[in-house]
Design a protein around this motif. Structure first.
Motif, PDB file in Angstrom:
ATOM      1  N   GLY A  54     -10.719  -0.122  13.123  1.00  0.00           N
ATOM      2  CA  GLY A  54     -11.847   0.229  12.279  1.00  0.00           C
ATOM      3  C   GLY A  54     -11.577   1.308  11.254  1.00  0.00           C
ATOM      4  O   GLY A  54     -12.513   1.813  10.630  1.00  0.00           O
ATOM      5  N   ARG A  55     -10.314   1.701  11.095  1.00  0.00           N
ATOM      6  CA  ARG A  55      -9.983   2.699  10.071  1.00  0.00           C
ATOM      7  C   ARG A  55      -8.820   2.192   9.241  1.00  0.00           C
ATOM      8  O   ARG A  55      -7.985   1.438   9.730  1.00  0.00           O
ATOM      9  CB  ARG A  55      -9.505   4.004  10.724  1.00  0.00           C
ATOM     10  N   ILE A  56      -8.777   2.642   7.976  1.00  0.00           N
ATOM     11  CA  ILE A  56      -7.587   2.351   7.174  1.00  0.00           C
ATOM     12  C   ILE A  56      -6.503   3.301   7.675  1.00  0.00           C
ATOM     13  O   ILE A  56      -6.563   4.518   7.461  1.00  0.00           O
ATOM     14  CB  ILE A  56      -7.840   2.598   5.675  1.00  0.00           C
ATOM     15  N   ALA A  57      -5.528   2.715   8.358  1.00  0.00           N
ATOM     16  CA  ALA A  57      -4.491   3.568   8.946  1.00  0.00           C
ATOM     17  C   ALA A  57      -3.528   4.049   7.865  1.00  0.00           C
ATOM     18  O   ALA A  57      -3.098   5.199   7.867  1.00  0.00           O
ATOM     19  CB  ALA A  57      -3.742   2.809  10.031  1.00  0.00           C
ATOM     20  N   SER A  58      -3.204   3.156   6.938  1.00  0.00           N
ATOM     21  CA  SER A  58      -2.403   3.612   5.802  1.00  0.00           C
ATOM     22  C   SER A  58      -2.615   2.672   4.631  1.00  0.00           C
ATOM     23  O   SER A  58      -3.081   1.541   4.810  1.00  0.00           O
ATOM     24  CB  SER A  58      -0.926   3.681   6.184  1.00  0.00           C
ATOM     25  N   GLU A  59      -2.280   3.142   3.484  1.00  0.00           N
ATOM     26  CA  GLU A  59      -2.523   2.386   2.262  1.00  0.00           C
ATOM     27  C   GLU A  59      -1.288   2.498   1.400  1.00  0.00           C
ATOM     28  O   GLU A  59      -0.673   3.567   1.319  1.00  0.00           O
ATOM     29  CB  GLU A  59      -3.724   2.999   1.541  1.00  0.00           C
ATOM     30  N   TYR A  60      -0.867   1.388   0.797  1.00  0.00           N
ATOM     31  CA  TYR A  60       0.349   1.416  -0.028  1.00  0.00           C
ATOM     32  C   TYR A  60       0.039   0.839  -1.393  1.00  0.00           C
ATOM     33  O   TYR A  60      -0.726  -0.143  -1.503  1.00  0.00           O
ATOM     34  CB  TYR A  60       1.459   0.600   0.620  1.00  0.00           C
ATOM     35  N   HIS A  61       0.644   1.460  -2.426  1.00  0.00           N
ATOM     36  CA  HIS A  61       0.524   0.903  -3.770  1.00  0.00           C
ATOM     37  C   HIS A  61       1.598  -0.148  -3.973  1.00  0.00           C
ATOM     38  O   HIS A  61       2.570  -0.195  -3.223  1.00  0.00           O
ATOM     39  CB  HIS A  61       0.638   2.018  -4.807  1.00  0.00           C
ATOM     40  N   ARG A  62       1.413  -0.948  -4.997  1.00  0.00           N
ATOM     41  CA  ARG A  62       2.324  -2.067  -5.235  1.00  0.00           C
ATOM     42  C   ARG A  62       3.788  -1.623  -5.299  1.00  0.00           C
ATOM     43  O   ARG A  62       4.662  -2.228  -4.686  1.00  0.00           O
ATOM     44  CB  ARG A  62       1.912  -2.794  -6.525  1.00  0.00           C
ATOM     45  N   ASP A  63       4.018  -0.516  -6.045  1.00  0.00           N
ATOM     46  CA  ASP A  63       5.405  -0.085  -6.189  1.00  0.00           C
ATOM     47  C   ASP A  63       5.985   0.365  -4.851  1.00  0.00           C
ATOM     48  O   ASP A  63       7.157   0.167  -4.571  1.00  0.00           O
ATOM     49  CB  ASP A  63       5.526   1.034  -7.227  1.00  0.00           C
ATOM     50  N   GLU A  64       5.114   0.897  -3.942  1.00  0.00           N
ATOM     51  CA  GLU A  64       5.620   1.340  -2.639  1.00  0.00           C
ATOM     52  C   GLU A  64       6.115   0.156  -1.809  1.00  0.00           C
ATOM     53  O   GLU A  64       7.193   0.195  -1.246  1.00  0.00           O
ATOM     54  CB  GLU A  64       4.525   2.054  -1.837  1.00  0.00           C
ATOM     55  N   PHE A  65       5.254  -0.886  -1.710  1.00  0.00           N
ATOM     56  CA  PHE A  65       5.698  -1.962  -0.816  1.00  0.00           C
ATOM     57  C   PHE A  65       6.596  -2.980  -1.520  1.00  0.00           C
ATOM     58  O   PHE A  65       7.174  -3.828  -0.890  1.00  0.00           O
ATOM     59  CB  PHE A  65       4.523  -2.647  -0.091  1.00  0.00           C
ATOM     60  N   GLN A  66       6.696  -2.870  -2.838  1.00  0.00           N
ATOM     61  CA  GLN A  66       7.656  -3.737  -3.514  1.00  0.00           C
ATOM     62  C   GLN A  66       9.078  -3.261  -3.220  1.00  0.00           C
ATOM     63  O   GLN A  66       9.971  -4.058  -2.988  1.00  0.00           O
ATOM     64  CB  GLN A  66       7.424  -3.715  -5.035  1.00  0.00           C
ATOM     65  N   SER A  67       9.240  -1.933  -3.162  1.00  0.00           N
ATOM     66  CA  SER A  67      10.571  -1.397  -2.943  1.00  0.00           C
ATOM     67  C   SER A  67      10.982  -1.474  -1.478  1.00  0.00           C
ATOM     68  O   SER A  67      12.145  -1.581  -1.139  1.00  0.00           O
ATOM     69  CB  SER A  67      10.652   0.054  -3.424  1.00  0.00           C
ATOM     70  N   ARG A  68      10.017  -1.431  -0.560  1.00  0.00           N
ATOM     71  CA  ARG A  68      10.354  -1.496   0.854  1.00  0.00           C
ATOM     72  C   ARG A  68       9.856  -2.803   1.455  1.00  0.00           C
ATOM     73  O   ARG A  68       9.055  -3.513   0.874  1.00  0.00           O
ATOM     74  CB  ARG A  68       9.732  -0.296   1.585  1.00  0.00           C
ATOM     75  N   ASP A  69      10.263  -3.093   2.648  1.00  0.00           N
ATOM     76  CA  ASP A  69       9.882  -4.341   3.298  1.00  0.00           C
ATOM     77  C   ASP A  69       8.469  -4.200   3.880  1.00  0.00           C
ATOM     78  O   ASP A  69       8.242  -3.359   4.758  1.00  0.00           O
ATOM     79  CB  ASP A  69      10.887  -4.651   4.416  1.00  0.00           C
TER      80      ASP A  69
END
Lengths: 233, 474, 459
Positions: free
Chosen positions: A207-222
């Motif tokens: 029920g909580r947003i545990a973490s949030e990533y921007h496009r550039d963050e998850f584009q560079s990592r898996d």
């Protein structure tokens, strides 16, 4: 455009959403990830006004959903996992019917043009929906979003069960809509599509947003690794 | 295996909200209607007993008069109420309860209770029979429509069949489970009702127990048919909703539409005789015979000549008996024959209508059941005819005794002849003998045959529907 | 295309709908045909009676023009009091098959034991009732209607279309409202059309009662629409909605009316007809025995009517006896009338326990085959009996023949219809009451479907 402020929802003694904060701006595609029971569908139901929050509020274009669900829904288009349509209506009749429910009024030619934009050819659009594949149903759902000129799009597991070609076609349409400044919130398990299409990804846990990533963050990592790490933590 | 399925189904049904609510309502309605009908029956019986007694007293205390005048004074016959009318009132509200017995005329029964009632009667009467004919089938539909269709929708049916359960056993188990649940509800009521009703028969009908047993059998066949059809439809329909719609349609056809439709169609085939024509035909035939009160009557003149010739006398005053009495006797005999002939034809016609209606039971079992139920309860048209004919025989006997008294005991030409209480007392009060079982059986046999055919047919269909399910796993 | 039209189109895509409508049309047609036939038969019987009676009256008048006449001859087989067949009989057979529609008044005849004689009828048929228009409208119409509208949203909820539909930003209230109206309209229109059609065929024309009848049928249809809406608001599945709708039909059309029947008859039980018969004979026996005494008292009270020499003949004695029997029996007959009137009053008071009762009463009332018109007839016959008695009695007693001057005074019966305002009052209130019941069903729906509550509907 879509905003959740301290959104809370409990079912009996189980907390489904725990002071959820979330914001989706026009032109964004926000992918909501999380295990089953994390609260993804509850979030969508709260934005649709099918549930009333126990605390906080859901806003669509500044309108509180709980206060005026009908006005809020007029700004939204909603595409469930399985777009439920009337089997004895053709695609174009379904579109006419559902857009009419939202107060819209379109000529036959306009309806066909919308379906065409969504990738459904005229001859297919005239067939009874009973014969449609899941992908074709999704296209009617997209055409519906186009027809109402919705400012926000809510998607619940839109690509599950679609074959890869249909899935690709679907995300092309999504990106096209985002390009037209529609705010898109998509609850999904499909990490591949999330990585391809989303501008932002939120991982929902208990029920909580545990973490949030921007496009550039998850584009560079898996993204899959990120997601599994979060779950494990 | 069957037992396991049946017990599981019984438990499921017993826990089902529909069963609890519907069952409770039904039991309450059955008890209320039973008690009320019982009271009504007792009241009617008391009223008729009182009236019978009062009329007998009137008869005995009519004073001294000419014996033929006493025939004109006449008397009433009141129809006794059948003990089982508390279960099924049948046509009782729509037939007269009393008939005036007088000289020279056969009267129709008069005073239809329905004439003394409001329009509400047209909605039917709350009797145990109505509940069993209409409401229990509805409960069966509600309980059974999902028996197999819902399992199919949930996917549990596939699972069950893949375990190697024989579909026939499954279907029979489901049938028995629901039947047991209904039996738990109804059997105690039926037992108490039957016990109470059989206690009322001591004075009357020796066949009462037999009637009750056959009633139970007829209703058992009917309800069994309904349940078998409901389970079979559930086995054949893809969705519970479809099964329910179909079953409600069948129920409405059987219980609401068919009775009136059959009545009207039968009226087209076998029309009801018209009163005006009936009266005119009787009047015309009566003219062909001797009229006791018209001295200018040609038939009377002929009869006088014949009688004088037979006895070798010149004048009626010389005859060894009162000639007037003989004329009355003779004219009564003749008119009774005329009435008997026409009434028999009319009754035959009405009974033919009822038989035709019973046959339409081949399309809607309720029509066959209704016939059987009314006939076994002694509240059908034939029972009424039995009363009407018996009262007519009573009238003829009365008139014969009175006229013979005039003929034998009055001196020729004595216009001041008087008799009194001793003669009145010689004439017995009217008692209706119970109908012979054979007669009842002829009214019931066809209906029971149709119900039996429905029962057998519905089970065959149930079996075939079960067999069909074997293909489902493949 | 408007939403209403789209809903209609959606409905007509199901073949079962067309089959249902066709069946309903057939039932209506059959009901009308039956009603017309019944009405025609009644009219023929009435015409035959009228012709016979007017011929006789003409003979009497012609004879009186020429010479004086014995009053007994002028009376013939009795003065006819006829309840003319109602103009709109095709609507509802009502009690017409049970209650006598004519009576012959003869002064000196003892009370007829076969009073209330109707035509020959098969009691099994009377018990079942006829397949007339009222049967189709009160019993079948709701069944057919519910078959079309019982599933307003439950099925859509199960398939998921309801979720999508409501996400379009339409109020649940509006969606279901439009849907129930669209689905209910074709069948209701057929029912209303049938009433109008029957009125035109039956010769009543489009009079006010006809329009009230359509109003009652419309209100009745709306009530069942409201019931369907209610059952959809509070059930989860289409099967449950069908169960509730079916149960509602049984309760309103079968259980409540039969229960009311029981209540009515136990609250105001009819006196015993069997006892009436026995008492009548007691009274007549008694009066016969005292006939000498009776006639003497009568002449003492009415010296002006005494015949010369105070010698009464058979007929005058009979009249005195009749009067005495009437005196003894009147209270008992009155009791029957009062009890029936009381029963009817209970029905009036409780008719809104089920709209089926209110509607059936109203239709029978408008058709002129219900309680009220027959009650008016009985009252007028009673008054006519008195008029006949008052006219003939002095002539019998004084042994006066009828003369030419008496022609205009000869009693004759002409039925005066009840004040139309009274009928309208009763039937319009029935219509209003049924509408109120429909609104009563809608109230919980409104609560359930109010804004924001739509979540309960979809999940």
């Amino acid at each position: 455009m879509l905003e959740a402020k301290q959104l809370q929802k409990r079912f009996q003694d189980k907390t489904a959403l725990d002071k959820l904060n979330l914001k989706v701006e026009p032109g964004e595609i926000y992918a909501l990830l999380g295990p089953n029971g994390a609260g993804k569908t509850t979030t969508i139901n709260l934005f649709l006004g099918f549930l009333t929050p126990d605390g906080g509020e859901a806003l669509v274009d500044g309108i509180s959903v709980a206060a005026d669900p009908v006005a809020a829904r007029r700004k939204i288009a909603y595409i469930p996992e399985q777009v439920a349509l009337y089997p004895r209506f053709s695609g174009v009749e379904n579109l006419e019917y559902f857009s009419r429910l939202g107060g819209g009024r379109h000529s036959r030619a306009e309806l066909h043009a919308l379906l065409e934009r969504a990738g459904l050819k005229s001859d297919a659009a005239e067939r009874m929906v009973g014969t449609y594949s899941k992908g074709m149903r999704q296209k009617v759902g997209i055409a519906l979003a186009l027809a109402t000129g919705a400012k926000a799009l809510l998607l619940d597991e839109p690509t599950s069960g679609l074959d890869p070609a249909a899935s690709h076609e679907f995300s092309r349409l999504l990106r096209q809509l985002a390009g037209e400044k529609v705010a898109i919130l998509m609850a999904t398990h499909d990490l591949f599509r999330a990585r391809e299409d989303a501008t932002r990804v939120g991982i929902l846990l208990k029920g909580r947003i545990a973490s949030e990533y921007h496009r550039d963050e998850f584009q560079s990592r898996d993204l899959e690794k990120l997601y599994l790490e979060r779950l494990g933590a | 295996m069957i037992l396991t399925i049946a017990l599981k189904e019984l438990r499921d049904t017993w826990r089902d909200g529909r069963f609890r609510i519907g069952g409770t309502l039904l039991v309450v309605l059955l008890i209320v209607s039973g008690v009320l009908a019982w009271q009504q029956n007792e009241r009617t019986r008391a009223e008729r007993d009182a009236a019978t007694e009062l009329d007998r007293r009137n008869w005995l205390e009519q004073g001294e008069k000419n014996s033929h005048s006493a025939g004109h004074y006449g008397l009433y016959a009141f129809k006794p109420t059948a003990p089982l009318a508390a279960f099924d009132r049948g046509v009782e509200p729509y037939v007269g309860s009393s008939v005036f017995l007088e000289a020279h005329r056969r009267n129709a029964t008069s005073f239809l209770p329905a004439q003394d009632a409001t329009n509400m009667r047209r909605f039917g009467e709350l009797t145990a029979s109505l509940s069993l004919q209409i409401l229990v089938p509805l409960l069966i539909v509600l309980l059974a429509f999902g028996a197999l269709a819902a399992e199919r929708e949930r996917g549990t049916l596939r699972q069950l069949l893949s375990l190697g359960v024989d579909p026939v056993q499954l279907v029979v188990g489901k049938f028995l489970g629901i039947a047991l649940a209904l039996a738990l509800l109804l059997v105690p009521l039926i037992a108490v009702g039957a016990w109470l009703l059989s206690g009322t028969g001591e004075a009357g009908d020796p066949n009462l127990t037999r009637r009750i047993l056959f009633l139970i059998g007829a209703y058992g066949l009917y309800l069994g048919t309904f349940l078998a059809i409901a389970v079979a439809v559930s086995a054949r329909c893809r969705t519970g909703r479809g099964a329910l719609a179909l079953l409600l349609g069948l129920w409405a056809f059987n219980c609401v539409l068919a009775p009136r439709l059959a009545t009207d169609l039968v009226e087209q085939w076998v029309p009801t005789p018209q009163l005006a024509e009936f009266d005119a035909a009787i009047a015309a035939d009566l003219k062909k015979g001797i009229d006791g009160h018209d001295s200018r009557d040609v038939h009377l003149q002929k009869f006088t000549q014949e009688t004088l010739a037979k006895h070798g006398k010149q004048n009626v005053m010389e005859l060894p008996f009162n000639f007037n009495g003989l004329v009355m006797l003779e004219s009564e005999k003749f008119s009774s024959e005329v009435y008997g002939h026409h009434y028999a034809r009319m009754w035959d016609q009405l009974e033919a209508q009822d038989r035709a209606t019973t046959l339409t039971g081949a399309l809607a079992p309720m029509l066959a059941l209704r016939t059987a139920s009314m006939a076994l309860s002694g509240t059908d048209l034939s029972q009424h005819r039995h009363f009407a004919d018996a009262s007519e025989r009573h009238r003829m006997e009365f008139m014969r005794v009175l006229n013979e008294d005039l003929m034998k005991n009055a001196r020729p030409g004595d216009h001041g002849y008087r008799v009194g209480r001793t003669l009145w007392e010689q004439l017995p009060p009217f008692v209706l003998a119970p109908r012979e079982w054979d007669a009842v059986w002829t009214s019931v046999a066809a209906a029971l045959g149709i119900l039996g055919a429905w029962f057998a047919g519905s089970f065959l269909w149930l079996y075939m529907s079960a067999r069909r399910m074997r293909l489902e796993v493949a | 295309m408007s939403l209403f039209q789209l809903e209609l189109r959606l409905m007509f895509r199901e073949r079962a709908v067309l089959a249902l409508l066709a069946l309903f049309v057939l039932s209506l047609g059959y009901g009308i045909a039956n009603g017309l036939e019944l009405a025609e038969r009644q009219r023929k019987e009435a015409d035959a009676l009228i012709i016979e009676s007017s011929q006789f009256n003409k003979q009497v008048r012609d004879a009186l023009e020429r010479q004086a006449l014995d009053p007994r001859q002028a009376m013939g087989s009795g003065h006819l009091a006829l309840l003319p067949p109602p103009g709109f009989a095709v609507l509802s057979g009502g009690q017409a098959d049970l209650l006598p529609s004519h009576e012959r008044i003869i002064l000196w005849r003892t009370e007829d034991p076969s009073e209330g004689k109707i035509g020959l009828a098969n009691p099994t048929q009377l018990l079942t009732g006829r397949f007339d228009l009222a049967f189709v409208l009160i019993w079948l119409f709701p069944l057919f209607l519910l078959a079309l509208i019982y599933d307003l949203c439950a099925g859509d909820r199960e398939s998921g279309t309801l979720r999508l539909a409501l996400s379009r930003g339409i109020g649940a209230w509006k969606l279901l409202g439009v849907r129930v109206l669209a689905r209910g309209t074709p069948m209701t229109a057929l029912a209303l059309g049938a009433v109008l059609f029957a009125a035109l065929l039956g010769g009543e024309g489009l009079s006010l009662p006809v329009w009230i009848a359509t109003g009652v049928v419309l209100a009745y249809g709306l009530f069942w629409c409201a019931v369907a809406l209610l059952s959809n608001c509070f059930t989860r599945t289409a099967a449950a909605a069908a169960t509730v709708a079916g149960a509602a039909w049984v309760i309103f059309v079968m259980v409540i009316p039969t229960l009311l029947n029981v209540v009515v008859e136990s609250a105001h039980p009819m006196p015993s007809r069997a006892e009436l018969v026995a008492k009548l004979r007691e009274a007549s026996g008694d009066a016969e025995r005292r006939s000498n005494e009776l006639i003497n008292t009568f002449y003492k009270d009415h010296p002006e009517l005494a015949p010369p020499g105070m010698q009464a003949d058979m007929l005058q004695r009979r009249l005195a006896v009749q009067e005495e029997i009437g005196r003894a029996m009147d209270p008992i007959y009155k009791e029957f009338d009062t009890e029936l009137a009381d029963q009817q009053q209970v029905v009036e008071r409780w008719r809104f326990a089920s709209p089926a009762i209110a509607a059936y009463e109203a239709l029978s009332d408008l058709a002129g085959t219900g309680y009220w018109r027959h009650r008016a007839f009985r009252d007028q016959v009673a008054a006519f009996k008195d008029a006949v008695f008052e006219f003939y009695s002095p002539k019998f007693h004084k042994r006066q023949p009828l003369v030419k001057a008496d022609i205009p005074m000869l009693p004759s019966f002409a039925f005066r219809e009840e004040e139309s305002a009274a009928v309208q009052g009763r039937t319009l209130s029935a219509m209003a009451g049924i509408l109120a019941l429909a609104l009563l069903c809608l109230a919980p729906c409104a609560l359930r479907l109010s804004r924001g509550a739509s979540g309960k509907l979809v999940s």
